[in-house]
Design a protein around this motif. Structure first.
Motif, PDB file in Angstrom:
ATOM      1  N   PRO A 138      39.613  39.215  25.599  1.00 25.29           N
ATOM      2  CA  PRO A 138      39.410  40.351  26.513  1.00 25.29           C
ATOM      3  C   PRO A 138      37.941  40.758  26.686  1.00 25.29           C
ATOM      4  CG  PRO A 138      41.273  40.771  25.088  1.00 25.29           C
ATOM      5  CD  PRO A 138      40.618  39.532  24.562  1.00 25.29           C
ATOM      6  N   GLY A 139      37.148  40.610  25.642  1.00 25.52           N
ATOM      7  CA  GLY A 139      35.750  41.002  25.726  1.00 25.52           C
ATOM      8  C   GLY A 139      34.816  39.917  26.231  1.00 25.52           C
ATOM      9  N   VAL A 143      35.775  36.274  31.149  1.00 27.41           N
ATOM     10  CA  VAL A 143      36.937  37.045  31.586  1.00 27.41           C
ATOM     11  C   VAL A 143      36.498  38.130  32.560  1.00 27.41           C
ATOM     12  CG1 VAL A 143      38.658  38.735  30.849  1.00 27.41           C
ATOM     13  CG2 VAL A 143      38.404  36.584  29.594  1.00 27.41           C
ATOM     14  N   LYS A 144      35.427  38.833  32.206  1.00 28.95           N
ATOM     15  CA  LYS A 144      34.900  39.869  33.099  1.00 28.95           C
ATOM     16  C   LYS A 144      34.485  39.265  34.438  1.00 28.95           C
ATOM     17  CE  LYS A 144      31.340  43.438  33.511  1.00 28.95           C
ATOM     18  NZ  LYS A 144      31.001  43.022  34.892  1.00 28.95           N
ATOM     19  N   ASN A 145      33.830  38.117  34.362  1.00 34.27           N
ATOM     20  CA  ASN A 145      33.373  37.455  35.575  1.00 34.27           C
ATOM     21  C   ASN A 145      34.545  37.045  36.459  1.00 34.27           C
ATOM     22  OD1 ASN A 145      31.072  36.464  37.060  1.00 34.27           O
ATOM     23  ND2 ASN A 145      31.797  34.395  36.610  1.00 34.27           N
ATOM     24  N   ARG A 146      35.623  36.553  35.829  1.00 36.14           N
ATOM     25  CA  ARG A 146      36.804  36.158  36.592  1.00 36.14           C
ATOM     26  C   ARG A 146      37.433  37.377  37.267  1.00 36.14           C
ATOM     27  NH1 ARG A 146      38.835  32.729  40.038  1.00 36.14           N
ATOM     28  NH2 ARG A 146      41.097  32.847  40.113  1.00 36.14           N
ATOM     29  N   ASN A 154      38.143  45.448  35.876  1.00 36.79           N
ATOM     30  CA  ASN A 154      38.606  45.447  34.481  1.00 36.79           C
ATOM     31  C   ASN A 154      40.102  45.150  34.343  1.00 36.79           C
ATOM     32  OD1 ASN A 154      36.026  46.062  33.581  1.00 36.79           O
ATOM     33  ND2 ASN A 154      36.390  48.280  33.645  1.00 36.79           N
ATOM     34  N   SER A 155      40.788  45.006  35.465  1.00 34.19           N
ATOM     35  CA  SER A 155      42.230  44.731  35.389  1.00 34.19           C
ATOM     36  C   SER A 155      42.514  43.400  34.702  1.00 34.19           C
ATOM     37  CB  SER A 155      42.843  44.719  36.794  1.00 34.19           C
ATOM     38  OG  SER A 155      42.803  46.002  37.367  1.00 34.19           O
ATOM     39  N   MET A 156      41.585  42.457  34.798  1.00 30.27           N
ATOM     40  CA  MET A 156      41.791  41.171  34.128  1.00 30.27           C
ATOM     41  C   MET A 156      41.835  41.368  32.613  1.00 30.27           C
ATOM     42  SD  MET A 156      42.318  37.950  34.168  1.00 30.27           S
ATOM     43  CE  MET A 156      41.990  37.439  35.852  1.00 30.27           C
ATOM     44  N   GLN A 157      40.875  42.142  32.097  1.00 29.44           N
ATOM     45  CA  GLN A 157      40.882  42.418  30.650  1.00 29.44           C
ATOM     46  C   GLN A 157      42.151  43.159  30.242  1.00 29.44           C
ATOM     47  OE1 GLN A 157      37.592  43.415  32.362  1.00 29.44           O
ATOM     48  NE2 GLN A 157      36.134  43.344  30.671  1.00 29.44           N
ATOM     49  N   ALA A 158      42.571  44.101  31.090  1.00 27.35           N
ATOM     50  CA  ALA A 158      43.772  44.885  30.786  1.00 27.35           C
ATOM     51  C   ALA A 158      45.014  43.998  30.759  1.00 27.35           C
ATOM     52  CB  ALA A 158      43.945  45.998  31.813  1.00 27.35           C
ATOM     53  N   LYS A 159      45.105  43.046  31.693  1.00 28.11           N
ATOM     54  CA  LYS A 159      46.270  42.150  31.722  1.00 28.11           C
ATOM     55  C   LYS A 159      46.328  41.280  30.469  1.00 28.11           C
ATOM     56  CE  LYS A 159      45.827  40.139  35.774  1.00 28.11           C
ATOM     57  NZ  LYS A 159      46.203  39.258  36.911  1.00 28.11           N
ATOM     58  N   ILE A 160      45.150  40.820  30.023  1.00 38.52           N
ATOM     59  CA  ILE A 160      45.116  39.997  28.808  1.00 38.52           C
ATOM     60  C   ILE A 160      45.550  40.821  27.605  1.00 38.52           C
ATOM     61  CG2 ILE A 160      43.644  38.712  27.227  1.00 38.52           C
ATOM     62  CD1 ILE A 160      41.943  37.930  29.671  1.00 38.52           C
ATOM     63  N   LYS A 161      45.016  42.042  27.497  1.00 39.64           N
ATOM     64  CA  LYS A 161      45.387  42.903  26.376  1.00 39.64           C
ATOM     65  C   LYS A 161      46.884  43.168  26.367  1.00 39.64           C
ATOM     66  CE  LYS A 161      40.915  45.297  25.998  1.00 39.64           C
ATOM     67  NZ  LYS A 161      40.188  46.574  26.207  1.00 39.64           N
ATOM     68  N   ASN A 162      47.447  43.422  27.541  1.00 42.90           N
ATOM     69  CA  ASN A 162      48.892  43.669  27.622  1.00 42.90           C
ATOM     70  C   ASN A 162      49.687  42.420  27.246  1.00 42.90           C
ATOM     71  OD1 ASN A 162      48.635  46.318  28.424  1.00 42.90           O
ATOM     72  ND2 ASN A 162      48.702  45.864  30.613  1.00 42.90           N
ATOM     73  N   ALA A 163      49.219  41.255  27.693  1.00 40.20           N
ATOM     74  CA  ALA A 163      49.905  40.003  27.349  1.00 40.20           C
ATOM     75  C   ALA A 163      49.884  39.779  25.842  1.00 40.20           C
ATOM     76  CB  ALA A 163      49.252  38.828  28.070  1.00 40.20           C
TER      77      ALA A 163
END
Length: 242
Positions: A138-139, A143-146, A154-163
């Motif tokens: 997540p960090g 990931v941030k770039n994607r 930041n939704s990408m990081q949030a989706k990973i954290k939720n997964a």
């Protein structure tokens, strides 16, 4: 009337409306199939997966290819978008594994938000199948770039954290290992034994909107080798999630 299709739906207790919902088409379209209209190849594959029948059984003109069992037909079928793949296709893909299941992605939240898929991973691991899951850290800068590329921030990081949260209980199952990676991914890789589903990443588009290319080692040996080597390289350089 396509009697074979009618009987297949009756055997699986599926209505035309239910088939339409699962495939994302209009119920009238399914009724036209029942009255003899030929679906697009991708819909033929999806119906075959839903009913457990073969494409050749449902549409006899396709006797030379059986989409339920033939690896060669899978290599010819490309889904235009990941979201067009019916749930049952993913479920059957992972259920077919005898030795290994692999997932390399940033989040693949659509899988981890699916209790039936998660239960399949557990049952497969309990039966001796090795399950390897590598998600983005997540960090991670990548990931941030994607997330920026997909214009979701930041939704990408949030989706990973939720997964990762949704998959926490999987770590307690022997045979399942979850890792995180800090890698630029040009595609997501899904593996079931010697079958792969490749979801290329497209700049500015979410992975769900990108195509998915299924193929097997038996039909595309060099491609299979290329993608599995990539998977293994990322896996070796990833960290066990705790």
């Amino acid at each position: 009337m396509n009697e074979a299709l009618r009987q297949a739906l009756a055997n699986t207790h599926l209505t035309d409306a239910e088939v339409a919902t699962r495939l994302g088409v209009n119920p009238k379209t399914v009724r036209r199939w029942l009255f003899g209209q030929r679906p697009y190849p991708r819909h033929q594959l999806a119906v075959a997966e839903l009913t457990g029948a073969s494409r050749a059984e449902l549409w006899p003109e396709n006797k030379k290819t059986d989409l339920k069992h033939s690896d060669s037909t899978e290599s010819e079928h490309i889904y235009p978008h990941r979201w067009t793949i019916p749930h049952q296709v993913w479920l059957n893909f992972f259920k077919s594994a005898k030795d290994q299941i692999g997932i390399l992605a940033y989040s693949s939240f659509f899988l981890f938000d699916d209790p039936e898929i998660l239960q399949t991973f557990i049952r497969k691991a309990q039966s001796g199948v090795t399950v390897k899951i590598a998600l983005g850290s997540p960090g991670s800068f990548h990931v941030k770039n994607r997330g920026d590329e997909e214009k979701i921030g930041n939704s990408m990081q949030a989706k990973i954290k939720n997964a990762l949260i949704l998959s926490q209980h999987l770590q307690k199952v022997e045979g399942i290992e979850i890792r995180t990676h800090d890698t630029i991914l040009y595609n997501s890789i899904y593996q079931s034994d010697q079958r792969l589903m490749i979801n290329p990443h497209i700049y500015g588009a979410p992975a769900s909107n990108a195509p998915v290319i299924p193929f097997s080692k038996s039909t595309e040996r060099e491609m299979y080798s290329t993608y599995t080597k990539s998977f293994n390289l990322v896996w070796e350089n990833s960290k066990k999630f705790r």
